[in-house]
Design a protein around this motif. Structure first.
Motif, PDB file in Angstrom:
ATOM      1  N   LEU A 118       0.830  -1.196   0.000  1.00  0.00           N
ATOM      2  CA  LEU A 118       0.000   0.000   0.000  1.00  0.00           C
ATOM      3  C   LEU A 118       0.868   1.251   0.000  1.00  0.00           C
ATOM      4  N   ILE A 119       0.221   2.367  -0.227  1.00  0.00           N
ATOM      5  CA  ILE A 119       0.823   3.684  -0.010  1.00  0.00           C
ATOM      6  C   ILE A 119       0.005   4.392   1.059  1.00  0.00           C
ATOM      7  N   ALA A 120       0.681   4.786   2.131  1.00  0.00           N
ATOM      8  CA  ALA A 120       0.015   5.457   3.243  1.00  0.00           C
ATOM      9  C   ALA A 120       0.523   6.896   3.355  1.00  0.00           C
ATOM     10  N   THR A 121      -0.349   7.793   3.767  1.00  0.00           N
ATOM     11  CA  THR A 121       0.069   9.156   4.079  1.00  0.00           C
ATOM     12  C   THR A 121       0.119   9.299   5.589  1.00  0.00           C
ATOM     13  N   LEU A 122       1.218   9.869   6.077  1.00  0.00           N
ATOM     14  CA  LEU A 122       1.402  10.094   7.510  1.00  0.00           C
ATOM     15  C   LEU A 122       1.537  11.589   7.744  1.00  0.00           C
ATOM     16  N   PRO A 123       0.707  12.155   8.583  1.00  0.00           N
ATOM     17  CA  PRO A 123       0.763  13.606   8.819  1.00  0.00           C
ATOM     18  C   PRO A 123       2.019  13.987   9.587  1.00  0.00           C
ATOM     19  N   LYS A 124       2.500  15.199   9.332  1.00  0.00           N
ATOM     20  CA  LYS A 124       3.666  15.697  10.047  1.00  0.00           C
ATOM     21  C   LYS A 124       3.292  16.381  11.363  1.00  0.00           C
ATOM     22  N   ASN A 125       2.045  16.760  11.501  1.00  0.00           N
ATOM     23  CA  ASN A 125       1.633  17.414  12.751  1.00  0.00           C
ATOM     24  C   ASN A 125       0.627  16.532  13.477  1.00  0.00           C
ATOM     25  N   ALA A 126       0.501  16.770  14.774  1.00  0.00           N
ATOM     26  CA  ALA A 126      -0.316  15.912  15.625  1.00  0.00           C
ATOM     27  C   ALA A 126      -1.794  15.973  15.274  1.00  0.00           C
ATOM     28  N   ASN A 127      -2.238  17.025  14.624  1.00  0.00           N
ATOM     29  CA  ASN A 127      -3.656  17.173  14.314  1.00  0.00           C
ATOM     30  C   ASN A 127      -4.034  16.540  12.981  1.00  0.00           C
ATOM     31  N   GLY A 128      -3.038  16.087  12.240  1.00  0.00           N
ATOM     32  CA  GLY A 128      -3.317  15.507  10.941  1.00  0.00           C
ATOM     33  C   GLY A 128      -3.882  14.101  11.053  1.00  0.00           C
ATOM     34  N   ILE A 129      -4.408  13.616   9.951  1.00  0.00           N
ATOM     35  CA  ILE A 129      -5.035  12.294   9.908  1.00  0.00           C
ATOM     36  C   ILE A 129      -4.316  11.445   8.866  1.00  0.00           C
ATOM     37  N   ALA A 130      -3.925  10.259   9.269  1.00  0.00           N
ATOM     38  CA  ALA A 130      -3.298   9.328   8.331  1.00  0.00           C
ATOM     39  C   ALA A 130      -4.349   8.768   7.381  1.00  0.00           C
ATOM     40  N   SER A 131      -3.899   8.362   6.204  1.00  0.00           N
ATOM     41  CA  SER A 131      -4.812   7.775   5.225  1.00  0.00           C
ATOM     42  C   SER A 131      -4.066   6.742   4.394  1.00  0.00           C
ATOM     43  N   VAL A 132      -4.824   5.950   3.671  1.00  0.00           N
ATOM     44  CA  VAL A 132      -4.241   4.946   2.774  1.00  0.00           C
ATOM     45  C   VAL A 132      -4.902   5.130   1.401  1.00  0.00           C
ATOM     46  N   PRO A 133      -4.386   6.046   0.582  1.00  0.00           N
ATOM     47  CA  PRO A 133      -5.043   6.348  -0.695  1.00  0.00           C
ATOM     48  C   PRO A 133      -4.891   5.265  -1.753  1.00  0.00           C
ATOM     49  N   ILE A 134      -3.854   4.424  -1.642  1.00  0.00           N
ATOM     50  CA  ILE A 134      -3.628   3.381  -2.647  1.00  0.00           C
ATOM     51  C   ILE A 134      -3.384   2.058  -1.930  1.00  0.00           C
ATOM     52  N   THR A 135      -4.142   1.034  -2.285  1.00  0.00           N
ATOM     53  CA  THR A 135      -4.042  -0.263  -1.635  1.00  0.00           C
ATOM     54  C   THR A 135      -3.898  -1.367  -2.680  1.00  0.00           C
ATOM     55  N   GLU A 136      -3.815  -2.594  -2.194  1.00  0.00           N
ATOM     56  CA  GLU A 136      -3.787  -3.804  -3.019  1.00  0.00           C
ATOM     57  C   GLU A 136      -2.657  -3.777  -4.045  1.00  0.00           C
ATOM     58  N   LEU A 137      -1.476  -3.429  -3.568  1.00  0.00           N
ATOM     59  CA  LEU A 137      -0.290  -3.444  -4.413  1.00  0.00           C
ATOM     60  C   LEU A 137       0.464  -4.754  -4.201  1.00  0.00           C
ATOM     61  N   GLN A 138       1.051  -5.264  -5.287  1.00  0.00           N
ATOM     62  CA  GLN A 138       1.794  -6.512  -5.221  1.00  0.00           C
ATOM     63  C   GLN A 138       3.266  -6.242  -4.913  1.00  0.00           C
TER      64      GLN A 138
END
Length: 507
Positions: free
Chosen positions: A219-239
């Protein structure tokens, strides 16, 4: 990441391009050589018998070739090739391993006999190069932070002088300060291998499984740099992705993503088109072994193109020319034989003529019992300005896994720093890292640092870490995989060193 992290199964893909043959026991088959040229060059460059020693052909490669012709010792052998998960379903759907033979048995016997009769008992060995075990230009910096079993899958210098570390065993992404103090660490799925940084987020490519698999767990995940941000997984199911590149490829103002899905038996080079934050997947090449991509304008038409490296049998380097709307035409600019073991490339203007050249390493040796190969090492292919590439330089290095070209000593020519994941542990273990100092006329002096075998270097990055105007290096250690029982693994685990910095003291 093979990338350069290319722990893999070598494919000599043949059956998918062949139709079933009706068997006639009374006919006389063509010669094994002629048959091998018909069957074994249908999907990649022809593999000469001289590419492997007789034992490797007999015990490893010919049986694997047989799988792709639907030839198995028994039914359980075929069943074992399919994982009991989604990855197994994908391999079944690919028909890579046919249920019934697709080749006449006499033809197959002739091919096997040809390879076994013409393969050498051993591969030729180049003379062991002298590597001076002193590197005065670089200061070795070892972090105080230790890990139980070093399992680095990514090391990278940040623009702010921090260090990013991905670790497969602990399934973590860690940030160190410029003085190597631990800033923060977080859990991710197994194998953080590639990172893209924006003002507010990290975009982290995660393999999902360090071990070879076809399961789409990456997968590709986004990790926020600040404590108020929200992580997400915009791209999944990668081989089993090993690298991602980011750019607006279709001119709509959104950043698209190119992913190298290395996979195992199946995989792809994939283009994820960004549609206002939703990503649609388009397959650029449906094959395993994609390792790394660069996004550059290769034909000077103002549109970003893709340069991609592939291993896993159909080895080579492609350019995907972009029409400006995210539609691509593929051109293979370099082809390599299926035992090449491609592991890394760097796009760089090596000869300062204004055209991007290719620095390439071949050294993956994880497909069977490691065999030292005379073609493993560091290559430079020069661009004539029309994207035609010609070999300019070859430096032999057993098991070469990554290389960086740079004028490290500021004398006006390109030096090369290289790591090996599969050095000759018996005769030349110092091959794990070699600094090739350019002495002119394609002559290079080889040197390394005394602590070179404190880790097993699998990933490397270069940047001006100390902000003094020259390039520094960081090497990440992966303290497992098969090596001769010489005590190395025990020492790597005992020291617990996740990475080493080589700080350039040119200034």
């Amino acid at each position: 990441m093979k990338y350069f992290l290319t722990v893999s199964i070598l494919l000599i893909s043949v059956s998918s391009c062949q139709s079933p043959q009706k068997e006639d026991q009374n006919r006389v088959p063509p010669s094994g050589e002629k048959l091998s040229q018909i069957y074994c060059a249908s999907c990649h460059l022809y593999p000469e018998p001289s590419l492997l020693d007789k034992e490797t052909w007999q015990n490893y490669m010919l049986p694997r070739m047989g799988y792709m012709f639907g030839i198995y010792r028994d039914s359980t052998e075929r069943t074992a090739l399919f994982e009991s998960n989604r990855g197994g379903e994908l391999v079944r759907a690919s028909n890579l391993f046919p249920a019934a033979p697709t080749i006449d048995s006499l033809d197959w016997l002739a091919i096997q006999n040809y390879y076994l009769e013409n393969a050498p008992d051993t591969l030729p060995s180049p003379p062991v190069a002298k590597i001076t075990k002193t590197l005065p230009q670089f200061e070795v910096i070892i972090p105080s932070q230790k890990v139980q079993v070093p399992s680095s899958t990514m090391v990278k210098f940040s623009e702010k002088g921090e260090i990013y570390l991905g670790d497969a065993l602990t399934r973590s992404f860690t940030i160190f300060s410029s003085d190597l103090e631990l800033i923060q660490t977080g859990n991710v799925q197994e194998g953080a291998v590639s990172i893209h940084e924006t003002d507010n987020e990290f975009w982290l490519t995660v393999m999902g499984s360090f071990s070879p698999t076809d399961a789409p767990a990456g997968l590709i995940a986004t990790l926020p740099k600040n404590a108020n941000g929200i992580a997400s997984v915009p791209i999944t199911e990668l081989q089993r992705p090993v690298h991602s590149s980011y750019e607006d490829m279709d001119g709509d103002g959104d950043t698209d993503v190119v992913v190298s899905e290395f996979g195992k038996w199946t995989g792809a080079l994939s283009f994820f088109r960004n549609n206002n934050g939703a990503y649609s997947k388009e397959i650029l090449l449906n094959t395993p072994g994609a390792i790394k991509s660069y996004i550059r304008d290769m034909n000077n038409d103002g549109h970003p193109d893709i340069v991609a490296l592939f291993a896993q049998g159909n080895e080579g380097i492609d350019i995907y020319f972009n029409d400006g709307k995210g539609n691509f035409s593929r051109e293979r600019v370099l082809s390599f034989h299926p035992s090449m073991g491609g592991s890394f490339m760097q796009l760089i203007d090596f000869d300062s003529d204004g055209h991007l050249d290719i620095l390439y390493t071949a050294g993956d040796n994880a497909d069977y019992k490691p065999v030292m190969k005379p073609w493993h090492g560091v290559y430079v292919f020069l661009n004539d300005g029309k994207n035609s590439f010609e070999e300019h330089l070859f430096l032999h290095l057993n098991g070469a896994y990554n290389a960086i070209a740079e004028d490290f000593d500021a004398d006006g020519d390109m030096d090369i720093a290289a790591i090996s994941f599969f050095p000759d542990w018996v005769k030349s273990p110092e091959e794990s890292f070699v600094f090739f100092e350019n002495r002119g006329d394609n002559q290079y002096a080889r040197s390394t640092f005394p602590e070179v075998n404190f880790g097993r270097w699998v990933v490397m990055d270069g940047d001006d870490f100390d902000n003094d105007g020259d390039m520094d290096l960081i090497l990440g250690s992966l303290a497992f995989e098969v090596v001769p029982k010489l005590g190395y693994v025990e020492k790597w685990v005992e020291r617990g060193i996740p990475f080493i910095i080589l700080e350039n003291k040119r200034y």
